[in-house]
Design a protein around this motif. Structure first.
Motif, PDB file in Angstrom:
ATOM      1  N   ASP A 189       0.820  -1.144  -0.063  1.00 30.93           N
ATOM      2  CA  ASP A 189       0.009   0.000   0.094  1.00 30.93           C
ATOM      3  C   ASP A 189       0.824   1.416  -0.016  1.00 30.93           C
ATOM      4  O   ASP A 189       1.884   0.979   0.791  1.00 30.93           O
ATOM      5  CB  ASP A 189      -0.892   0.052   1.322  1.00 30.93           C
ATOM      6  CG  ASP A 189      -1.880  -1.241   1.191  1.00 30.93           C
ATOM      7  OD1 ASP A 189      -2.133  -1.476   0.264  1.00 30.93           O
ATOM      8  OD2 ASP A 189      -2.452  -1.416   2.381  1.00 30.93           O
ATOM      9  N   ASP A 190       0.416   2.324  -0.879  1.00 30.26           N
ATOM     10  CA  ASP A 190       1.000   3.505  -0.715  1.00 30.26           C
ATOM     11  C   ASP A 190       0.276   4.351   0.369  1.00 30.26           C
ATOM     12  O   ASP A 190      -0.416   3.856   1.074  1.00 30.26           O
ATOM     13  CB  ASP A 190       1.050   4.161  -2.060  1.00 30.26           C
ATOM     14  CG  ASP A 190      -0.037   4.542  -2.448  1.00 30.26           C
ATOM     15  OD1 ASP A 190      -1.334   4.417  -2.097  1.00 30.26           O
ATOM     16  OD2 ASP A 190      -0.228   4.679  -3.775  1.00 30.26           O
ATOM     17  N   GLN A 227      -3.668   2.514  -1.611  1.00 27.92           N
ATOM     18  CA  GLN A 227      -4.176   1.936  -2.870  1.00 27.92           C
ATOM     19  C   GLN A 227      -2.532   1.031  -3.183  1.00 27.92           C
ATOM     20  O   GLN A 227      -1.530   1.253  -2.754  1.00 27.92           O
ATOM     21  CB  GLN A 227      -4.120   3.045  -4.059  1.00 27.92           C
ATOM     22  CG  GLN A 227      -5.530   3.816  -3.644  1.00 27.92           C
ATOM     23  CD  GLN A 227      -6.776   3.017  -3.519  1.00 27.92           C
ATOM     24  OE1 GLN A 227      -6.905   2.086  -4.453  1.00 27.92           O
ATOM     25  NE2 GLN A 227      -7.633   3.414  -2.629  1.00 27.92           N
ATOM     26  N   CYS A 228      -2.906  -0.205  -3.638  1.00 25.43           N
ATOM     27  CA  CYS A 228      -2.073  -1.078  -4.173  1.00 25.43           C
ATOM     28  C   CYS A 228      -1.248  -0.514  -5.670  1.00 25.43           C
ATOM     29  O   CYS A 228      -2.236   0.170  -6.172  1.00 25.43           O
ATOM     30  CB  CYS A 228      -2.500  -2.505  -4.080  1.00 25.43           C
ATOM     31  SG  CYS A 228      -4.092  -2.588  -5.262  1.00 25.43           S
ATOM     32  N   GLU A 229      -0.274  -1.170  -6.098  1.00 29.60           N
ATOM     33  CA  GLU A 229       0.257  -0.779  -7.262  1.00 29.60           C
ATOM     34  C   GLU A 229       0.557  -1.924  -8.051  1.00 29.60           C
ATOM     35  O   GLU A 229       1.298  -2.784  -7.392  1.00 29.60           O
ATOM     36  CB  GLU A 229       1.472   0.023  -7.146  1.00 29.60           C
ATOM     37  CG  GLU A 229       1.276   1.465  -6.527  1.00 29.60           C
ATOM     38  CD  GLU A 229       2.634   2.337  -6.278  1.00 29.60           C
ATOM     39  OE1 GLU A 229       3.428   1.988  -6.777  1.00 29.60           O
ATOM     40  OE2 GLU A 229       2.440   3.324  -5.618  1.00 29.60           O
ATOM     41  N   GLY A 230       0.289  -1.842  -9.476  1.00 34.41           N
ATOM     42  CA  GLY A 230       0.696  -3.256 -10.230  1.00 34.41           C
ATOM     43  C   GLY A 230       0.274  -4.499  -9.637  1.00 34.41           C
ATOM     44  O   GLY A 230      -0.891  -4.680  -9.317  1.00 34.41           O
ATOM     45  N   CYS A 233      -1.844  -5.605  -6.445  1.00 32.60           N
ATOM     46  CA  CYS A 233      -3.288  -5.656  -6.427  1.00 32.60           C
ATOM     47  C   CYS A 233      -3.868  -6.977  -6.862  1.00 32.60           C
ATOM     48  O   CYS A 233      -4.975  -7.284  -6.593  1.00 32.60           O
ATOM     49  CB  CYS A 233      -3.806  -4.469  -7.564  1.00 32.60           C
ATOM     50  SG  CYS A 233      -3.265  -2.872  -7.134  1.00 32.60           S
ATOM     51  N   ASN A 280       7.602  -5.898  -9.925  1.00 38.09           N
ATOM     52  CA  ASN A 280       6.422  -5.040 -10.240  1.00 38.09           C
ATOM     53  C   ASN A 280       6.829  -3.476 -10.963  1.00 38.09           C
ATOM     54  O   ASN A 280       6.056  -2.859 -10.833  1.00 38.09           O
ATOM     55  CB  ASN A 280       5.834  -4.697  -8.825  1.00 38.09           C
ATOM     56  CG  ASN A 280       4.451  -4.043  -8.514  1.00 38.09           C
ATOM     57  OD1 ASN A 280       3.723  -4.363  -9.536  1.00 38.09           O
ATOM     58  ND2 ASN A 280       4.253  -3.337  -7.590  1.00 38.09           N
TER      59      ASN A 280
END
Length: 195
Positions: free
Chosen positions: A50-51, A55-58, A61, A96
């Motif tokens: 998570d940022d 939200q997740c990235e790449g 997720c 990622n």
């Protein structure tokens, strides 16, 4: 014929020597955060990376939370380019981000150096060449990178969530034989009457 056999044997010893001269470490890169709220992007869950906005990235997720002791696992055995011998201490990971190119020529890289491509999850092969990547992203064509030294190969794997995804074909998990299959070191071989 005898010279060809000597050359083949010399290359095998050279390759194993180069491989075994690499770093040996238990910490091969980024480990998944088992305390994070891992979920599937389709159900609105968040990934383990998570940022600041949550939200997740790449591919983070695509990591899913499984019931009980289940996990999404990718496993297999890494072999030398011929596919005959298993290799220990080879890094295997799911990137990622785009991979940085492998530098040619002599380089000095510390054993603790992070793997390229911001790995989501990673593993290292054991003495029998076997790897198991836990909490892998699920989906079609998940990229898996296999690298030791300047030998690097990237393959795509269809990963079922919350299941064992065994790559049983040794031809897929061997190091590259040529540049069309991946990156390999530049090696010169001398031949002659007194090789």
């Amino acid at each position: 014929m005898a010279m060809a056999m000597r050359i083949t044997a010399s290359l095998g010893v050279l390759f194993l020597g180069l491989t075994m001269a690499g770093c040996v470490t238990d910490d091969t890169g980024v480990e998944p955060d088992t305390d994070a709220d891992v979920g599937d992007a389709s159900d609105g869950g968040s990934g383990s990376g998570d940022d600041a906005d949550g939200q997740c990235e790449g591919l983070e997720c695509d990591q899913v939370e499984c019931d009980g002791d289940q996990t999404t696992r990718i496993s297999g055995v890494v072999h030398v380019p011929s596919g005959e011998l298993p290799l220990p201490n080879v890094d295997v990971w799911v990137p990622n981000a785009e991979l940085s190119p492998v530098e040619h020529g002599a380089t000095c890289e510390p054993c603790e150096e992070e793997l390229p491509g911001s790995p989501v999850v990673s593993a290292s092969t054991d003495t029998g060449g076997r790897f198991e990547i836990e909490d892998a992203p699920a989906g079609d064509d998940v990229p898996v990178v296999i690298q030791t030294g300047k030998w690097r190969r990237e393959i795509a794997v269809d990963v079922e969530p919350c299941a064992e995804n065994e790559i049983s074909d040794p031809d897929r998990t061997r190091l590259p034989r040529n540049q069309s299959e991946g990156t390999l070191p530049r090696i010169a071989v001398t031949t002659g009457a007194c090789d």
